[in-house]
Write a protein that holds these residues in place. Structure first.
Motif, PDB file in Angstrom:
ATOM      1  N   LYS A 214       0.826  -1.194   0.000  1.00 48.78           N
ATOM      2  CA  LYS A 214       0.000   0.000   0.000  1.00 48.78           C
ATOM      3  C   LYS A 214       0.869   1.256   0.000  1.00 48.78           C
ATOM      4  O   LYS A 214       0.626   2.201  -0.761  1.00 48.78           O
ATOM      5  CB  LYS A 214      -0.915  -0.006   1.223  1.00 48.78           C
ATOM      6  CG  LYS A 214      -1.818   1.219   1.312  1.00 48.78           C
ATOM      7  CD  LYS A 214      -2.684   1.165   2.559  1.00 48.78           C
ATOM      8  CE  LYS A 214      -3.547   2.421   2.668  1.00 48.78           C
ATOM      9  NZ  LYS A 214      -4.370   2.427   3.904  1.00 48.78           N
ATOM     10  N   LEU A 215       1.892   1.258   0.820  1.00 53.20           N
ATOM     11  CA  LEU A 215       2.775   2.418   0.915  1.00 53.20           C
ATOM     12  C   LEU A 215       3.586   2.601  -0.363  1.00 53.20           C
ATOM     13  O   LEU A 215       3.770   3.723  -0.846  1.00 53.20           O
ATOM     14  CB  LEU A 215       3.706   2.266   2.121  1.00 53.20           C
ATOM     15  CG  LEU A 215       4.569   3.478   2.484  1.00 53.20           C
ATOM     16  CD1 LEU A 215       3.699   4.694   2.766  1.00 53.20           C
ATOM     17  CD2 LEU A 215       5.429   3.159   3.701  1.00 53.20           C
ATOM     18  N   LEU A 216       4.051   1.492  -0.930  1.00 52.21           N
ATOM     19  CA  LEU A 216       4.796   1.581  -2.193  1.00 52.21           C
ATOM     20  C   LEU A 216       3.923   2.147  -3.310  1.00 52.21           C
ATOM     21  O   LEU A 216       4.388   2.945  -4.134  1.00 52.21           O
ATOM     22  CB  LEU A 216       5.332   0.202  -2.581  1.00 52.21           C
ATOM     23  CG  LEU A 216       6.512  -0.322  -1.755  1.00 52.21           C
ATOM     24  CD1 LEU A 216       6.765  -1.775  -2.089  1.00 52.21           C
ATOM     25  CD2 LEU A 216       7.757   0.516  -1.990  1.00 52.21           C
ATOM     26  N   LYS A 220       4.277   5.590  -5.563  1.00 56.40           N
ATOM     27  CA  LYS A 220       4.407   5.403  -7.005  1.00 56.40           C
ATOM     28  C   LYS A 220       5.686   4.652  -7.394  1.00 56.40           C
ATOM     29  O   LYS A 220       6.441   5.054  -8.279  1.00 56.40           O
ATOM     30  CB  LYS A 220       4.339   6.753  -7.751  1.00 56.40           C
ATOM     31  CG  LYS A 220       3.057   7.531  -7.475  1.00 56.40           C
ATOM     32  CD  LYS A 220       2.954   8.755  -8.343  1.00 56.40           C
ATOM     33  CE  LYS A 220       1.772   9.638  -7.987  1.00 56.40           C
ATOM     34  NZ  LYS A 220       0.518   8.927  -7.747  1.00 56.40           N
ATOM     35  N   VAL A 221       5.933   3.533  -6.745  1.00 54.38           N
ATOM     36  CA  VAL A 221       7.058   2.695  -7.106  1.00 54.38           C
ATOM     37  C   VAL A 221       6.832   2.127  -8.516  1.00 54.38           C
ATOM     38  O   VAL A 221       5.694   1.920  -8.944  1.00 54.38           O
ATOM     39  CB  VAL A 221       7.247   1.548  -6.100  1.00 54.38           C
ATOM     40  CG1 VAL A 221       6.102   0.556  -6.177  1.00 54.38           C
ATOM     41  CG2 VAL A 221       8.580   0.842  -6.314  1.00 54.38           C
ATOM     42  N   GLU A 222       7.920   1.900  -9.238  1.00 54.10           N
ATOM     43  CA  GLU A 222       7.831   1.326 -10.584  1.00 54.10           C
ATOM     44  C   GLU A 222       8.266  -0.136 -10.541  1.00 54.10           C
ATOM     45  O   GLU A 222       9.344  -0.462 -10.031  1.00 54.10           O
ATOM     46  CB  GLU A 222       8.721   2.094 -11.567  1.00 54.10           C
ATOM     47  CG  GLU A 222       8.665   1.548 -12.987  1.00 54.10           C
ATOM     48  CD  GLU A 222       9.624   2.263 -13.929  1.00 54.10           C
ATOM     49  OE1 GLU A 222       9.615   1.945 -15.134  1.00 54.10           O
ATOM     50  OE2 GLU A 222      10.388   3.132 -13.455  1.00 54.10           O
ATOM     51  N   TYR A 223       7.432  -1.024 -11.082  1.00 55.38           N
ATOM     52  CA  TYR A 223       7.760  -2.432 -11.197  1.00 55.38           C
ATOM     53  C   TYR A 223       8.186  -2.719 -12.642  1.00 55.38           C
ATOM     54  O   TYR A 223       7.498  -2.303 -13.580  1.00 55.38           O
ATOM     55  CB  TYR A 223       6.567  -3.312 -10.836  1.00 55.38           C
ATOM     56  CG  TYR A 223       6.239  -3.324  -9.362  1.00 55.38           C
ATOM     57  CD1 TYR A 223       6.849  -4.231  -8.501  1.00 55.38           C
ATOM     58  CD2 TYR A 223       5.315  -2.428  -8.834  1.00 55.38           C
ATOM     59  CE1 TYR A 223       6.555  -4.255  -7.141  1.00 55.38           C
ATOM     60  CE2 TYR A 223       5.006  -2.434  -7.476  1.00 55.38           C
ATOM     61  CZ  TYR A 223       5.629  -3.344  -6.637  1.00 55.38           C
ATOM     62  OH  TYR A 223       5.335  -3.352  -5.304  1.00 55.38           O
ATOM     63  N   ILE A 224       9.300  -3.390 -12.840  1.00 60.11           N
ATOM     64  CA  ILE A 224       9.814  -3.712 -14.175  1.00 60.11           C
ATOM     65  C   ILE A 224       9.921  -5.229 -14.292  1.00 60.11           C
ATOM     66  O   ILE A 224      10.673  -5.864 -13.530  1.00 60.11           O
ATOM     67  CB  ILE A 224      11.189  -3.062 -14.416  1.00 60.11           C
ATOM     68  CG1 ILE A 224      11.056  -1.531 -14.319  1.00 60.11           C
ATOM     69  CG2 ILE A 224      11.760  -3.476 -15.775  1.00 60.11           C
ATOM     70  CD1 ILE A 224      12.378  -0.796 -14.359  1.00 60.11           C
TER      71      ILE A 224
END
Length: 236
Positions: A214-216, A220-224
């Motif tokens: 939720k915090l990530l 706005k963390v990016e997953y690649i």
């Protein structure tokens, strides 16, 4: 005219002893977390034995390689005081040893917090007396002065005022301003109890970790969907 730099203030504003004693057994991380992670003494200042520290700050500003004012503090401090020594982080000359520690313990002093060195470290390990410092060296001090007693001092990067509450354990030392102490204590104890419940949840297999994702997401963390090497080679 005041002799600035070579003065002894004879009065110390001590907080209520019951308030000080209420911090006994409260972990320093819980206290620090409820002071916005400030007021933690430099990690280079470590315990010399297994004794925990709790008491009221009786402060000494000393010239490096000198302990004349430290000796005077031994005779002035009251039971429950922690003698806090500023020697500007000196790591050449020790400013105290077994004799002073035994004398302080006999008088009911709660411990030494020193931004510098001690000696007789082997004896310190066997004493039931809290000592936190930067380390040990056999090279002793002089007794020339100057210095000051019961003034604000810098100990391990933290300003310690006379009468502050000093709490030390295996994690380090935190300095608690008396005016905020009751509120900090309440929050720290609540945090301690919350952590105990988390431990129980971990053992029961019910520890909720959903807050991490939720915090990530909020940040706005990016997953690649690739390895780092593939990504840098343009293979996606």
């Amino acid at each position: 005219m005041s002799n600035v730099g070579f003065r002894i203030f004879t009065r110390l504003p001590r907080p209520d002893q019951a308030l000080v004693e209420s911090f006994r057994g409260v972990p320093t991380p819980n206290i620090a977390d409820n002071m916005n992670r400030f007021f933690c003494v430099d990690t280079a200042i470590k315990p010399m034995n297994s004794c925990q520290m709790l008491g009221t700050a009786f402060t000494v500003r000393s010239s490096t390689a000198d302990n004349l004012l430290f000796h005077k503090a031994l005779d002035m401090a009251e039971p429950g005081d922690v003698i806090v020594i500023e020697v500007r982080g000196d790591t050449i000359n020790a400013v105290t040893g077994e004799i002073m520690m035994r004398y302080a313990k006999k008088r009911g002093v709660a411990g030494f917090l020193i931004d510098g060195l001690v000696r007789d470290s082997g004896a310190v390990k066997e004493l039931d007396f809290a000592v936190f410092c930067r380390g040990a060296n056999p090279m002793g001090p002089y007794k020339d002065g100057p210095g000051e007693i019961n003034v604000p001092v810098n100990c391990g990067g933290v300003i310690v005022n006379p009468g502050d509450i000093i709490v030390g354990d295996e994690d380090g030392v935190v300095v608690v301003p008396p005016g905020d102490a009751a509120g900090i204590l309440k929050k720290a104890k609540a945090m301690f109890e919350k952590e105990r419940n988390i431990f129980k949840a971990i053992e029961a297999g019910s520890y909720d970790r959903s807050w991490v994702d939720k915090l990530l997401k909020e940040k706005k963390v990016e997953y690649i969907e690739s390895t780092f090497t593939e990504y840098n080679r343009g293979i996606v």
